[in-house]
Design a protein around this motif. Structure first.
Motif, PDB file in Angstrom:
ATOM      1  N   HIS A  84     -18.184  -3.937 -12.704  1.00  0.00           N
ATOM      2  CA  HIS A  84     -17.664  -4.962 -12.293  1.00  0.00           C
ATOM      3  C   HIS A  84     -17.472  -5.487 -10.645  1.00  0.00           C
ATOM      4  O   HIS A  84     -17.043  -6.462 -10.175  1.00  0.00           O
ATOM      5  N   PHE A  85     -17.963  -4.385  -9.978  1.00  0.00           N
ATOM      6  CA  PHE A  85     -18.107  -4.748  -8.356  1.00  0.00           C
ATOM      7  C   PHE A  85     -19.487  -4.900  -7.789  1.00  0.00           C
ATOM      8  O   PHE A  85     -20.381  -4.460  -8.377  1.00  0.00           O
ATOM      9  N   GLY A  86     -19.417  -5.394  -6.666  1.00  0.00           N
ATOM     10  CA  GLY A  86     -20.601  -5.665  -5.859  1.00  0.00           C
ATOM     11  C   GLY A  86     -20.055  -5.153  -4.513  1.00  0.00           C
ATOM     12  O   GLY A  86     -19.140  -5.618  -4.166  1.00  0.00           O
ATOM     13  N   MET A  87     -20.880  -4.618  -3.806  1.00  0.00           N
ATOM     14  CA  MET A  87     -20.394  -3.888  -2.429  1.00  0.00           C
ATOM     15  C   MET A  87     -21.569  -4.142  -1.335  1.00  0.00           C
ATOM     16  O   MET A  87     -22.470  -3.971  -1.636  1.00  0.00           O
ATOM     17  N   VAL A  88     -21.061  -4.854  -0.359  1.00  0.00           N
ATOM     18  CA  VAL A  88     -22.083  -5.135   0.627  1.00  0.00           C
ATOM     19  C   VAL A  88     -21.601  -3.993   2.010  1.00  0.00           C
ATOM     20  O   VAL A  88     -20.506  -4.051   2.399  1.00  0.00           O
ATOM     21  N   PHE A  89     -22.530  -2.981   2.485  1.00  0.00           N
ATOM     22  CA  PHE A  89     -22.271  -2.211   3.226  1.00  0.00           C
ATOM     23  C   PHE A  89     -22.364  -2.603   4.522  1.00  0.00           C
ATOM     24  O   PHE A  89     -23.119  -3.500   4.880  1.00  0.00           O
ATOM     25  N   GLN A  90     -21.566  -1.978   5.446  1.00  0.00           N
ATOM     26  CA  GLN A  90     -21.657  -1.900   6.879  1.00  0.00           C
ATOM     27  C   GLN A  90     -23.075  -2.196   7.716  1.00  0.00           C
ATOM     28  O   GLN A  90     -23.497  -3.248   8.216  1.00  0.00           O
ATOM     29  N   GLY A  91     -23.864  -1.086   7.256  1.00  0.00           N
ATOM     30  CA  GLY A  91     -25.301  -1.150   7.776  1.00  0.00           C
ATOM     31  C   GLY A  91     -26.150  -1.891   6.749  1.00  0.00           C
ATOM     32  O   GLY A  91     -27.329  -1.445   7.077  1.00  0.00           O
ATOM     33  N   ALA A  92     -25.883  -2.623   5.963  1.00  0.00           N
ATOM     34  CA  ALA A  92     -26.548  -3.294   4.765  1.00  0.00           C
ATOM     35  C   ALA A  92     -26.979  -2.057   3.740  1.00  0.00           C
ATOM     36  O   ALA A  92     -27.047  -2.673   2.585  1.00  0.00           O
ATOM     37  N   ALA A  93     -27.301  -0.929   4.170  1.00  0.00           N
ATOM     38  CA  ALA A  93     -27.837   0.101   3.007  1.00  0.00           C
ATOM     39  C   ALA A  93     -28.976  -0.439   2.256  1.00  0.00           C
ATOM     40  O   ALA A  93     -28.774  -0.080   0.928  1.00  0.00           O
ATOM     41  N   LEU A 129     -29.506 -18.496  -2.606  1.00  0.00           N
ATOM     42  CA  LEU A 129     -28.173 -18.601  -2.497  1.00  0.00           C
ATOM     43  C   LEU A 129     -27.571 -17.996  -1.027  1.00  0.00           C
ATOM     44  O   LEU A 129     -26.860 -18.713  -0.510  1.00  0.00           O
ATOM     45  N   VAL A 130     -28.457 -17.127  -0.536  1.00  0.00           N
ATOM     46  CA  VAL A 130     -28.178 -16.601   0.925  1.00  0.00           C
ATOM     47  C   VAL A 130     -29.093 -17.138   1.806  1.00  0.00           C
ATOM     48  O   VAL A 130     -29.110 -16.696   2.941  1.00  0.00           O
ATOM     49  N   GLY A 131     -30.067 -18.240   1.664  1.00  0.00           N
ATOM     50  CA  GLY A 131     -30.867 -18.979   2.468  1.00  0.00           C
ATOM     51  C   GLY A 131     -32.033 -18.104   2.839  1.00  0.00           C
ATOM     52  O   GLY A 131     -32.492 -18.190   4.044  1.00  0.00           O
ATOM     53  N   LEU A 132     -32.492 -17.198   1.990  1.00  0.00           N
ATOM     54  CA  LEU A 132     -33.692 -16.632   2.437  1.00  0.00           C
ATOM     55  C   LEU A 132     -34.859 -16.863   1.269  1.00  0.00           C
ATOM     56  O   LEU A 132     -35.674 -15.794   1.022  1.00  0.00           O
ATOM     57  N   MET A 147     -30.391 -11.047   8.483  1.00  0.00           N
ATOM     58  CA  MET A 147     -31.117 -11.014   7.304  1.00  0.00           C
ATOM     59  C   MET A 147     -30.897  -9.936   6.364  1.00  0.00           C
ATOM     60  O   MET A 147     -30.427  -9.886   5.175  1.00  0.00           O
ATOM     61  N   LYS A 148     -30.585  -8.878   6.922  1.00  0.00           N
ATOM     62  CA  LYS A 148     -30.499  -7.507   6.273  1.00  0.00           C
ATOM     63  C   LYS A 148     -29.086  -7.753   5.452  1.00  0.00           C
ATOM     64  O   LYS A 148     -28.698  -7.541   4.221  1.00  0.00           O
ATOM     65  N   LYS A 149     -28.198  -8.281   6.151  1.00  0.00           N
ATOM     66  CA  LYS A 149     -26.672  -8.383   5.744  1.00  0.00           C
ATOM     67  C   LYS A 149     -26.871  -9.416   4.630  1.00  0.00           C
ATOM     68  O   LYS A 149     -25.997  -9.346   3.464  1.00  0.00           O
ATOM     69  N   ARG A 150     -27.541 -10.508   4.748  1.00  0.00           N
ATOM     70  CA  ARG A 150     -27.537 -11.589   3.571  1.00  0.00           C
ATOM     71  C   ARG A 150     -28.095 -11.040   2.333  1.00  0.00           C
ATOM     72  O   ARG A 150     -27.838 -11.225   1.541  1.00  0.00           O
ATOM     73  N   VAL A 151     -29.312  -9.983   2.608  1.00  0.00           N
ATOM     74  CA  VAL A 151     -30.081  -9.659   1.469  1.00  0.00           C
ATOM     75  C   VAL A 151     -29.117  -8.394   0.783  1.00  0.00           C
ATOM     76  O   VAL A 151     -28.914  -8.568  -0.390  1.00  0.00           O
ATOM     77  N   ALA A 152     -28.300  -8.014   1.472  1.00  0.00           N
ATOM     78  CA  ALA A 152     -27.157  -7.008   1.152  1.00  0.00           C
ATOM     79  C   ALA A 152     -26.429  -7.619   0.137  1.00  0.00           C
ATOM     80  O   ALA A 152     -25.745  -7.277  -1.041  1.00  0.00           O
ATOM     81  N   LEU A 153     -25.788  -9.004   0.603  1.00  0.00           N
ATOM     82  CA  LEU A 153     -24.964  -9.839  -0.036  1.00  0.00           C
ATOM     83  C   LEU A 153     -25.672 -10.265  -1.475  1.00  0.00           C
ATOM     84  O   LEU A 153     -25.140 -10.040  -2.567  1.00  0.00           O
ATOM     85  N   ALA A 154     -26.932 -10.562  -1.284  1.00  0.00           N
ATOM     86  CA  ALA A 154     -27.737 -10.980  -2.587  1.00  0.00           C
ATOM     87  C   ALA A 154     -27.738  -9.766  -3.288  1.00  0.00           C
ATOM     88  O   ALA A 154     -27.620 -10.311  -4.735  1.00  0.00           O
ATOM     89  N   ARG A 155     -27.894  -8.711  -2.994  1.00  0.00           N
ATOM     90  CA  ARG A 155     -27.771  -7.745  -3.980  1.00  0.00           C
ATOM     91  C   ARG A 155     -26.594  -7.429  -4.683  1.00  0.00           C
ATOM     92  O   ARG A 155     -26.634  -7.154  -5.775  1.00  0.00           O
ATOM     93  N   ALA A 156     -25.532  -7.518  -3.795  1.00  0.00           N
ATOM     94  CA  ALA A 156     -24.309  -7.204  -4.223  1.00  0.00           C
ATOM     95  C   ALA A 156     -23.912  -8.218  -5.286  1.00  0.00           C
ATOM     96  O   ALA A 156     -23.122  -8.029  -6.467  1.00  0.00           O
ATOM     97  N   ILE A 157     -24.339  -9.634  -5.191  1.00  0.00           N
ATOM     98  CA  ILE A 157     -23.964 -10.678  -6.252  1.00  0.00           C
ATOM     99  C   ILE A 157     -24.883 -10.781  -7.326  1.00  0.00           C
ATOM    100  O   ILE A 157     -24.818 -11.520  -8.066  1.00  0.00           O
ATOM    101  N   ALA A 158     -26.100  -9.707  -7.258  1.00  0.00           N
ATOM    102  CA  ALA A 158     -27.230  -9.914  -8.312  1.00  0.00           C
ATOM    103  C   ALA A 158     -26.592 -10.350  -9.647  1.00  0.00           C
ATOM    104  O   ALA A 158     -27.216 -11.069 -10.327  1.00  0.00           O
ATOM    105  N   LEU A 159     -25.858  -9.470 -10.053  1.00  0.00           N
ATOM    106  CA  LEU A 159     -25.119  -9.611 -11.589  1.00  0.00           C
ATOM    107  C   LEU A 159     -23.911 -10.165 -11.448  1.00  0.00           C
ATOM    108  O   LEU A 159     -23.113  -9.917 -12.451  1.00  0.00           O
ATOM    109  N   ASN A 160     -23.537 -11.113 -10.733  1.00  0.00           N
ATOM    110  CA  ASN A 160     -22.186 -11.771 -10.868  1.00  0.00           C
ATOM    111  C   ASN A 160     -21.169 -10.832 -10.954  1.00  0.00           C
ATOM    112  O   ASN A 160     -20.489 -11.039 -11.974  1.00  0.00           O
ATOM    113  N   PRO A 161     -20.739  -9.844 -10.014  1.00  0.00           N
ATOM    114  CA  PRO A 161     -19.613  -9.273 -10.287  1.00  0.00           C
ATOM    115  C   PRO A 161     -18.280  -9.909 -10.280  1.00  0.00           C
ATOM    116  O   PRO A 161     -18.161 -10.955  -9.468  1.00  0.00           O
TER     117      PRO A 161
END
Lengths: 260, 260
Positions: A84-93, A129-132, A147-161
């Motif tokens: 149920h969660f998506g997480m964006v990490f500080q260093g993008a991870a 959605l994240v402009g990339l 861009m890494k932070k944007r990708v991390a966000l895209a990954r976090a919302i991939a399955l619409n948490p």
């Protein structure tokens, strides 16, 4: 904000060796809101966030997700709760052995068994959605910090948490890129109607993104309320933090953030 | 007092490592249920652990066989006829030198590489990100590496045995005045299939040890580049020590009890 409580943090204590990081934190996350956990660096915000998703185990206290303590869950139950969660990490991870597209698609591949065209479409949708859009073939080492932070966000919302956790989303970015990330977070909240917790030390971000703000100082919650209440409170610790925040912003940024 | 405290701390650390590797092993073992979904990862690791280690194994085994041939010939020349040179080389290579030297060489190359890779993933929060995505790192990272090492070590040992005996054969022919026919006849004398089989059983166990120590050290890494370096060192030291200790136990068990 009057919805049901999604996450209920109760009397959370955590120490690392002699360093007592969390000192009895209690906090509620209401469905649909964006809660900003604000505080200076090293006050325990990220540690709190990692407890909420079960990456750290507290010395004492509990985190109730939909009424169940996540620290009492089995490995399987915790895995189900984390879906149920998506997480964006500080260093993008981001996984550096994978491309940007593979990073975004990983949760879909591993959890849903998604393959082929369906997966490609999902990746491109999230990148748009994240402009990339069009960058799925690049490696994390080939893109910038923003861009890494944007990708991390895209990954976090991939399955619409249902819940998105952001750990210092604007740290380490220049002011223009930080502003873009703030806007992207707000757009994402609007588009997905997700409930969010944003951990930040940036007062401007907090006022821009948050519905409610919880101020953490030295492992304790000093204040919880709306952003307007944060600005109006007479609490000394809060006033001190806001004064420091104002000092770090120029007059223009201060004005844009509503810090009058 | 300080001395005893240090001994006590070392003992506690050792039990900690044993406990941690036990948990890692168990969690990788139960994740075997989801092997069909991880086949691609296992094949990928088989290539990295097996195929990419081949040049090192080839060089090590050829020269080991060659040196063994010179040593045996020199040390036994007063006691045994040269007809037994092939017997001695074959037995020493398939029972001991092939499996143990291959494992020690791979313990250095593969063990350090696994620990450094997983350690870097740990300190850059990539493993936290994986857990937050509800992907079990024991299934995604540990199990494929353990299975790949379990499969590839015996295969590499067969190659090492063949090339080691080949190296001995060439040196016997060229430098020690033992014809090929005499060498091969010597190999056939006192040949037991159990010798080869025992060596391969040892190789399977060594493979598990290398992957398990690499994964355990990598997952436990803390504190940036220094932590990753320490994890790699710990993995190599633990692998080498455990390979030598388990070699004694397995040799006693296989050749002293089962095949005696």
């Amino acid at each position: 904000m009057s919805g049901r409580t999604l996450i209920d943090v109760r009397d959370l204590w955590k120490s690392f060796g002699d360093n007592q990081v969390l000192k009895g934190i209690s906090l509620e996350l209401i469905e649909g809101e964006t809660l900003v956990v604000l505080g200076p660096s090293g006050c325990g915000k990220s540690v709190l966030l990692k407890h909420i998703i079960g990456l750290l185990v507290p010395d004492r206290g509990e985190v109730l997700f939909c009424g169940r303590n996540i620290f009492d869950m089995s490995v399987k139950e915790l895995g189900e709760a984390r879906q149920h969660f998506g997480m964006v990490f500080q260093g993008a991870a981001l996984f550096d052995s994978m491309t940007v597209g593979e990073n975004i698609g990983l949760p879909a591949v591993e959890r849903k068994g998604m393959r082929g065209q369906e997966l490609e479409t999902l990746i491109e949708d999230k990148l748009r959605l994240v402009g990339l859009e069009g960058l799925s073939g690049l490696r994390p080492s080939e893109i910038s910090g923003g861009m890494k932070k944007r990708v991390a966000l895209a990954r976090a919302i991939a399955l619409n948490p249902d819940i998105i956790l952001y750990d210092e989303p604007t740290t380490g970015l220049d002011p223009i890129m930080a502003e873009q990330i703030n806007e992207l977070i707000r757009d994402t909240q609007n588009k997905l109607s997700a409930t969010s917790i944003v951990v930040t030390h940036d007062l401007h971000s907090a006022c821009f993104i948050g519905d409610r703000v919880a101020l953490v100082e030295s492992g304790r919650i000093e204040f919880v309320g709306s952003t307007d209440e944060l600005m109006d409170t007479e609490d000394k610790a809060v006033r001190n933090f806001i004064a420091r925040g104002r000092a770090n912003l120029g007059p223009r940024e201060s004005d844009r953030a509503g810090l009058h | 007092m300080d001395f005893f405290a240090r001994i006590g701390q070392s003992a506690i650390n050792m039990f900690g490592v044993v406990g941690a590797s036990g948990i890692v092993f168990w969690r990788a073992l139960i994740s075997l249920r989801r092997l069909p979904r991880s086949t691609k990862l296992v094949v990928e690791q088989m290539q990295r652990i097996g195929i990419e280690s081949l040049p090192l194994v080839v060089v090590t085994s050829i020269f080991t066989g060659a040196v063994a041939s010179v040593q045996v010939s020199y040390q036994l020349k007063a006691y045994l006829p040269k007809a037994y040179l092939g017997t001695a080389i074959f037995k020493s290579v398939v029972i001991e030198l092939g499996p143990v030297l291959t494992a020690l060489v791979l313990g250095g190359r593969v063990g350090a590489s696994i620990a450094a890779e997983l350690g870097t993933m740990r300190v850059t929060e990539q493993i936290d990100a994986m857990e937050a995505m509800a992907i079990d790192p024991h299934r995604y990272l540990v199990m494929p590496r353990m299975l790949a090492a379990l499969i590839m070590l015996p295969i590499l040992t067969i190659i090492a045995d063949t090339l080691g005996v080949g190296g001995g054969y060439v040196v016997s022919n060229v430098a020690l005045d033992v014809s090929g026919k005499v060498f091969v006849d010597g190999m056939r004398t006192l040949f037991y299939a159990g010798d080869v089989l025992g060596g391969l059983v040892k190789a399977c166990v060594f493979g598990l040890i290398i992957a398990l120590m690499g994964c355990t050290a990598g997952l436990a890494a803390r504190g940036g580049a220094v932590g990753v370096g320490r994890a790699a060192t710990r993995a190599v030291v633990a692998s080498c020590v455990l390979i030598l200790v388990s070699d004694y136990v397995l040799t006693t068990l296989i050749y002293g009890i089962i095949f005696s």
